[in-house]
Design a protein around this motif. Sequence first.
Motif, PDB file in Angstrom:
ATOM      1  N   PHE A 147     -23.093  38.039  72.156  1.00 40.11           N
ATOM      2  CA  PHE A 147     -24.097  38.080  73.212  1.00 40.11           C
ATOM      3  C   PHE A 147     -24.730  39.465  73.305  1.00 40.11           C
ATOM      4  N   ALA A 148     -23.921  40.516  73.135  1.00 40.82           N
ATOM      5  CA  ALA A 148     -24.434  41.897  73.150  1.00 40.82           C
ATOM      6  C   ALA A 148     -24.901  42.345  71.770  1.00 40.82           C
ATOM      7  N   ASP A 149     -24.665  41.530  70.737  1.00 40.47           N
ATOM      8  CA  ASP A 149     -25.056  41.843  69.362  1.00 40.47           C
ATOM      9  C   ASP A 149     -24.443  43.159  68.906  1.00 40.47           C
ATOM     10  N   ILE A 150     -23.118  43.269  69.049  1.00 42.50           N
ATOM     11  CA  ILE A 150     -22.419  44.468  68.620  1.00 42.50           C
ATOM     12  C   ILE A 150     -21.136  44.068  67.909  1.00 42.50           C
ATOM     13  N   GLU A 151     -20.798  44.773  66.840  1.00 39.44           N
ATOM     14  CA  GLU A 151     -19.554  44.529  66.098  1.00 39.44           C
ATOM     15  C   GLU A 151     -19.145  45.827  65.420  1.00 39.44           C
ATOM     16  N   TYR A 152     -17.900  46.249  65.633  1.00 39.96           N
ATOM     17  CA  TYR A 152     -17.425  47.476  65.010  1.00 39.96           C
ATOM     18  C   TYR A 152     -15.904  47.546  65.073  1.00 39.96           C
ATOM     19  N   GLN A 174     -12.833  57.368  64.218  1.00 41.55           N
ATOM     20  CA  GLN A 174     -13.377  56.796  62.997  1.00 41.55           C
ATOM     21  C   GLN A 174     -13.905  55.390  63.330  1.00 41.55           C
ATOM     22  N   ARG A 175     -15.159  55.137  62.993  1.00 42.60           N
ATOM     23  CA  ARG A 175     -15.756  53.842  63.283  1.00 42.60           C
ATOM     24  C   ARG A 175     -16.351  53.234  62.020  1.00 42.60           C
ATOM     25  N   LEU A 176     -16.225  51.923  61.922  1.00 42.20           N
ATOM     26  CA  LEU A 176     -16.763  51.175  60.786  1.00 42.20           C
ATOM     27  C   LEU A 176     -17.654  50.075  61.331  1.00 42.20           C
ATOM     28  N   ALA A 177     -18.936  50.089  60.945  1.00 45.38           N
ATOM     29  CA  ALA A 177     -19.883  49.120  61.473  1.00 45.38           C
ATOM     30  C   ALA A 177     -21.060  48.978  60.517  1.00 45.38           C
ATOM     31  N   GLU A 178     -21.874  47.973  60.780  1.00 52.43           N
ATOM     32  CA  GLU A 178     -23.092  47.824  59.987  1.00 52.43           C
ATOM     33  C   GLU A 178     -23.992  49.032  60.226  1.00 52.43           C
ATOM     34  N   TYR A 180     -26.321  50.506  61.876  1.00 56.81           N
ATOM     35  CA  TYR A 180     -27.211  50.399  63.016  1.00 56.81           C
ATOM     36  C   TYR A 180     -28.311  51.449  62.914  1.00 56.81           C
ATOM     37  N   GLY A 181     -29.497  51.057  63.299  1.00 53.10           N
ATOM     38  CA  GLY A 181     -30.666  51.920  63.165  1.00 53.10           C
ATOM     39  C   GLY A 181     -31.521  51.538  61.977  1.00 53.10           C
ATOM     40  N   TYR A 182     -30.938  50.851  60.998  1.00 53.75           N
ATOM     41  CA  TYR A 182     -31.687  50.420  59.815  1.00 53.75           C
ATOM     42  C   TYR A 182     -32.615  49.266  60.192  1.00 53.75           C
ATOM     43  N   ASP A 183     -33.888  49.386  59.856  1.00 56.52           N
ATOM     44  CA  ASP A 183     -34.899  48.376  60.181  1.00 56.52           C
ATOM     45  C   ASP A 183     -35.504  47.836  58.891  1.00 56.52           C
ATOM     46  N   PRO A 184     -35.056  46.663  58.429  1.00 53.40           N
ATOM     47  CA  PRO A 184     -35.592  46.103  57.182  1.00 53.40           C
ATOM     48  C   PRO A 184     -37.095  45.844  57.239  1.00 53.40           C
ATOM     49  N   LEU A 185     -37.618  45.467  58.420  1.00 52.58           N
ATOM     50  CA  LEU A 185     -39.051  45.194  58.533  1.00 52.58           C
ATOM     51  C   LEU A 185     -39.870  46.463  58.380  1.00 52.58           C
ATOM     52  N   GLU A 186     -39.397  47.554  58.968  1.00 52.66           N
ATOM     53  CA  GLU A 186     -40.094  48.824  58.821  1.00 52.66           C
ATOM     54  C   GLU A 186     -40.081  49.276  57.361  1.00 52.66           C
ATOM     55  N   GLU A 187     -38.942  49.083  56.690  1.00 49.93           N
ATOM     56  CA  GLU A 187     -38.835  49.449  55.280  1.00 49.93           C
ATOM     57  C   GLU A 187     -39.779  48.616  54.435  1.00 49.93           C
ATOM     58  N   TRP A 188     -39.822  47.303  54.679  1.00 45.98           N
ATOM     59  CA  TRP A 188     -40.701  46.418  53.905  1.00 45.98           C
ATOM     60  C   TRP A 188     -42.158  46.773  54.157  1.00 45.98           C
ATOM     61  N   SER A 189     -42.515  47.002  55.410  1.00 42.34           N
ATOM     62  CA  SER A 189     -43.895  47.330  55.753  1.00 42.34           C
ATOM     63  C   SER A 189     -44.333  48.638  55.105  1.00 42.34           C
ATOM     64  N   LYS A 248     -27.031  41.802  56.059  1.00 34.69           N
ATOM     65  CA  LYS A 248     -25.800  41.280  55.471  1.00 34.69           C
ATOM     66  C   LYS A 248     -25.588  41.810  54.053  1.00 34.69           C
ATOM     67  N   GLU A 249     -26.662  42.167  53.369  1.00 36.45           N
ATOM     68  CA  GLU A 249     -26.545  42.670  52.005  1.00 36.45           C
ATOM     69  C   GLU A 249     -25.930  44.069  51.963  1.00 36.45           C
ATOM     70  N   LEU A 250     -25.992  44.792  53.068  1.00 37.60           N
ATOM     71  CA  LEU A 250     -25.510  46.170  53.103  1.00 37.60           C
ATOM     72  C   LEU A 250     -24.041  46.236  53.493  1.00 37.60           C
ATOM     73  N   GLN A 251     -23.345  47.204  52.956  1.00 34.04           N
ATOM     74  CA  GLN A 251     -21.951  47.411  53.309  1.00 34.04           C
ATOM     75  C   GLN A 251     -21.848  48.133  54.648  1.00 34.04           C
ATOM     76  N   ASN A 252     -20.742  47.897  55.341  1.00 32.77           N
ATOM     77  CA  ASN A 252     -20.486  48.615  56.581  1.00 32.77           C
ATOM     78  C   ASN A 252     -20.325  50.110  56.304  1.00 32.77           C
ATOM     79  N   GLN A 253     -20.674  50.912  57.287  1.00 34.77           N
ATOM     80  CA  GLN A 253     -20.682  52.361  57.124  1.00 34.77           C
ATOM     81  C   GLN A 253     -19.613  53.005  58.000  1.00 34.77           C
ATOM     82  N   TRP A 254     -18.935  54.018  57.453  1.00 38.95           N
ATOM     83  CA  TRP A 254     -17.976  54.793  58.226  1.00 38.95           C
ATOM     84  C   TRP A 254     -18.702  55.873  59.014  1.00 38.95           C
ATOM     85  N   GLN A 255     -18.250  56.075  60.236  1.00 37.49           N
ATOM     86  CA  GLN A 255     -18.776  57.152  61.072  1.00 37.49           C
ATOM     87  C   GLN A 255     -17.605  57.952  61.623  1.00 37.49           C
TER      88      GLN A 255
END
Length: 346
Positions: A147-152, A174-178, A180-189, A248-255
């Motif tokens: 519902f909050a669209d968060i996973e880590y 140490q955090r592992l998550a997708e 966040y901040g990456y915008d595929p639409l902005e990259e494609w545009s 989904k194509e991208l690997q989770n990132q460590w922070q």
Amino acid sequence: MRYIAILILFLASCAAPKKCCSQIKKAFKFSTFYVAANGGTSLSDEDIYSVDGSTLVYDTIFTPYDYSLTMGIRRIKRFGYEGSTPFKDGTETSFSDAASIGRSPFEYLFEVDYKRQEGIEYFDQTHFLRYVKDNWLAKAEYIKDGFADIEYFESSQRLRVGKGKLSFNLGAVQRLAEPYGYDPLEEWSFDNDRIHYTCLAIEEGYSVDVYESEYKNPNGDVVATSSEVWNQVVMPGILKDFVEDKRKELQNQWQHSVVVGFDFYHYKKNFWLHSWGNLMPYHYDNGNEFSYHNFNNGEQWYDYSGGLIFGYKLNKNLGCFVEGKYNKYWNKEWYDFKCGINYVIF
């Protein structure tokens, strides 16, 4: 999930095999295992009207009933302000679960929740292990909130100062998550000189015939017969699917981050205050292409979380309360709160 499994195996293991059973029994003593199903009416049916020439057209949107199927095991000692219930039905929420420090040295919660809310299905998970000593603490948790669209996944190790009502802590997270901040639409545009997103739909297998006003999906089915329906109804779904597939194509990132925090707990029968907070002011930049630093102009940022539980009984009749928790990670916010006044008539 594999990180949680590793932690469970590590904590359940022991140096001497003949002590294993006693250690496992001690770890699960006073814990509660629960399985529950809950349901109820969702949004009421909604009539949608439109006009086709001189003809009135209407349809009805049906929203199926809400439900949840919950399974979990928890071992968390209640704070003084928390009441007890004869059964756990899986709908209980306690803001104090999010605190860094509990009332027992070793506590845990593992819960999965498959639910449907307002017609949308979610598979939520909340797992954590917490170990607190006088001079240090460690915590590991996995959160998935659809519902909050968060996973880590997050783990932290901290030094602790103070062991009375107020204590402070400092350490590493140490955090592992997708990414966040990456915008595929902005990259494609950007890569396609900001041309119309219809070109993206064509790349995804859709076909467009503007002269015949015919728009087809990859299976050849007509999904729109006008540019208005195409732009307002079909394109939003295409863009959403594109973004989800790219992420989904991208690997989770460590922070890796530095964390400072505090915890305060005071309880009396007529007044209680429990508050905690965590601030991550510095984050290590590993130079990864999808590091959040790249989406934040290469600068540092503040991630933080906190909670407050307050109750005050002015007299035998009147009382008030305020409870809530707040999180902001990677510029994503999610929070819960409640407040109110109770007056008991004798």
